[in-house]
Enzyme design. Structure first.
Site, PDB file in Angstrom:
ATOM      1  N   ARG A  45      70.431  48.889  17.482  1.00  0.00           N
ATOM      2  CA  ARG A  45      69.681  48.261  16.391  1.00  0.00           C
ATOM      3  C   ARG A  45      68.325  47.857  16.940  1.00  0.00           C
ATOM      4  O   ARG A  45      68.064  47.970  18.130  1.00  0.00           O
ATOM      5  CB  ARG A  45      70.436  47.100  15.728  1.00  0.00           C
ATOM      6  CG  ARG A  45      71.330  46.243  16.552  1.00  0.00           C
ATOM      7  CD  ARG A  45      70.685  45.444  17.645  1.00  0.00           C
ATOM      8  NE  ARG A  45      69.553  44.669  17.185  1.00  0.00           N
ATOM      9  CZ  ARG A  45      68.606  44.194  17.956  1.00  0.00           C
ATOM     10  NH1 ARG A  45      68.613  44.427  19.256  1.00  0.00           N
ATOM     11  NH2 ARG A  45      67.598  43.495  17.476  1.00  0.00           N
ATOM     12  N   ASP A 238      60.024  44.881  11.600  1.00  0.00           N
ATOM     13  CA  ASP A 238      60.676  46.126  11.176  1.00  0.00           C
ATOM     14  C   ASP A 238      59.752  46.993  10.342  1.00  0.00           C
ATOM     15  O   ASP A 238      59.905  48.212  10.285  1.00  0.00           O
ATOM     16  CB  ASP A 238      61.955  45.813  10.402  1.00  0.00           C
ATOM     17  CG  ASP A 238      63.002  45.274  11.357  1.00  0.00           C
ATOM     18  OD1 ASP A 238      62.941  44.064  11.674  1.00  0.00           O
ATOM     19  OD2 ASP A 238      63.817  46.069  11.850  1.00  0.00           O
TER      20      ASP A 238
END
Ligand code: MRU
Length: 351
Positions: A45, A238
């Site tokens: 991740r 992100d």
């Protein structure tokens, strides 16, 4: 340096981030389907890391292809790209990595490459994406270190470290860069409910590096900003929209608002692959909603009563007015971000 993801012969190996820090377990992927599952289930991740994993997954699947000709190979390639693109929606690095692989494919195919040549080109492109990410993180670290006082207490949220990238990290890259520049740094790591990336992963990385680390629960940040000295906050991202609005792990927005109230600089550290100039502002960033179980349970222990409704948005958007600067591998962008980010992106196209 900790290898987040690497080739091992014809397979991809990644450290299982769900198991850290209790156990260091390595997961092997022999197919793109396994890589996609590893991304969805958070074995790997962090925005840059999943972009690298997707690119490597595409190269992996291409290599196992038995396609007789380029037509069938092209169909398979497209299917693999679609599979990986469907894993997680928020981090733009995932789509950036897939796009770079598509460009490589298109250029090689246009030049008349054979299936074997296409496989080789895809593997080289994935390796370049991996290595460039490490180089970008190191450059972010060097730029970011200039913003850190000689003695500094730094608060970070989530994990934007070596584990979240191909190596070194973005926010943790800034911390590592400051330490390498000889600064005395201590770190407050927000635990980062519900997946505990701060408590489990950031603390694990920093303790391994011998950096003074204190884990706090997320709800302690405000009180500590008021009662003790926190010199700066640095987080990853992100997806950063054209106007500087930044999506990052849920809870980042609260930290940014608190930092502003207490006059503490709030920095976002991210590679150019996180900047999405095609999205005008944060309202256009898709926010992933993850499974309820991440909130209802810690491990196998249930925390919440059956019947209680649950929300689990994995990210939030920090409006650009809360961000003091965005640290990239090409330099430091400041407000107005639409101009400064565009200028940094333009440097790339000229390079
Ligand atoms: O859900 P995750 O763990 O993938 O979220 C990770 C983050 O929000 C990170 O801060 C971000 O990806 C930057 S990593 C360099």
């Amino acid at each position: 340096m900790l290898p987040t993801i690497a080739w091992d012969d014809d397979q991809i190996v990644m450290i299982d981030q769900r198991k850290l820090p209790a156990r260091e377990v390595w997961v092997r992927c022999a197919t793109a389907t396994q890589v996609a599952k590893a991304i969805t289930t958070m074995v790997i991740r962090g925005a840059p890391a999943i972009g690298v994993a997707a690119a490597m997954g595409i190269a992996l699947e291409a290599r196992r292809s038995r396609a007789a000709g380029t037509k069938q190979f092209t169909t398979e390639f497209q299917k693999t790209c679609d599979l990986l693109a469907a894993t997680r929606p928020t981090a733009v690095n995932l789509f950036w990595g897939i796009e770079r692989m598509k460009q490589t494919f298109a250029e090689a195919a246009a030049a008349g490459a054979s299936v074997d040549e296409l496989k080789t080109r895809l593997r080289s492109a994935a390796d370049r994406i991996h290595d460039d990410d490490v180089a970008s993180c190191r450059a972010i670290g060097r730029f970011g270190a200039t913003l850190v006082p000689d003695t500094a207490c730094i608060l970070t949220h989530c994990n934007a470290g070596a584990l979240a990238t191909a190596g070194y990290g973005t926010a943790l890259g800034v911390i590592r860069g400051a330490v390498e520049a000889g600064k005395r740094v201590s770190v407050l790591a927000d635990e980062t409910r519900p997946f505990l990336q701060g408590a489990r992963l950031t603390a694990w990385e920093l303790v391994r590096d011998g950096i003074d680390t204190t884990v706090i629960t997320d709800n302690m940040a405000g009180a500590l900003m008021r009662t003790s000295t926190i010199d700066l906050v640095v987080v990853g991202a992100d997806r950063i929209a054209a106007n500087g609005d930044a999506a990052n792990k849920i809870g980042t927005y609260s930290v940014a608002v608190l930092a502003k109230e207490h006059g503490i600089p709030f920095y976002v550290a991210a590679p150019m692959s996180t900047i999405d100039l095609a999205t005008a502002d944060g309202s256009g960033i898709p926010i992933e909603e993850r499974p309820e179980r991440e909130v209802t349970h810690v491990g196998t222990s249930r925390l919440t009563p059956v019947g209680a409704k649950i929300r689990n948005p994995a990210f939030d958007v920090t409006p650009h007015r809360f961000i003091s600067a965005i640290i990239t591998e090409r330099g430091i962008a400041r407000a107005p971000f639409d101009a400064s980010l565009r200028a940094l992106a333009g440097q790339a196209s000229r390079a």
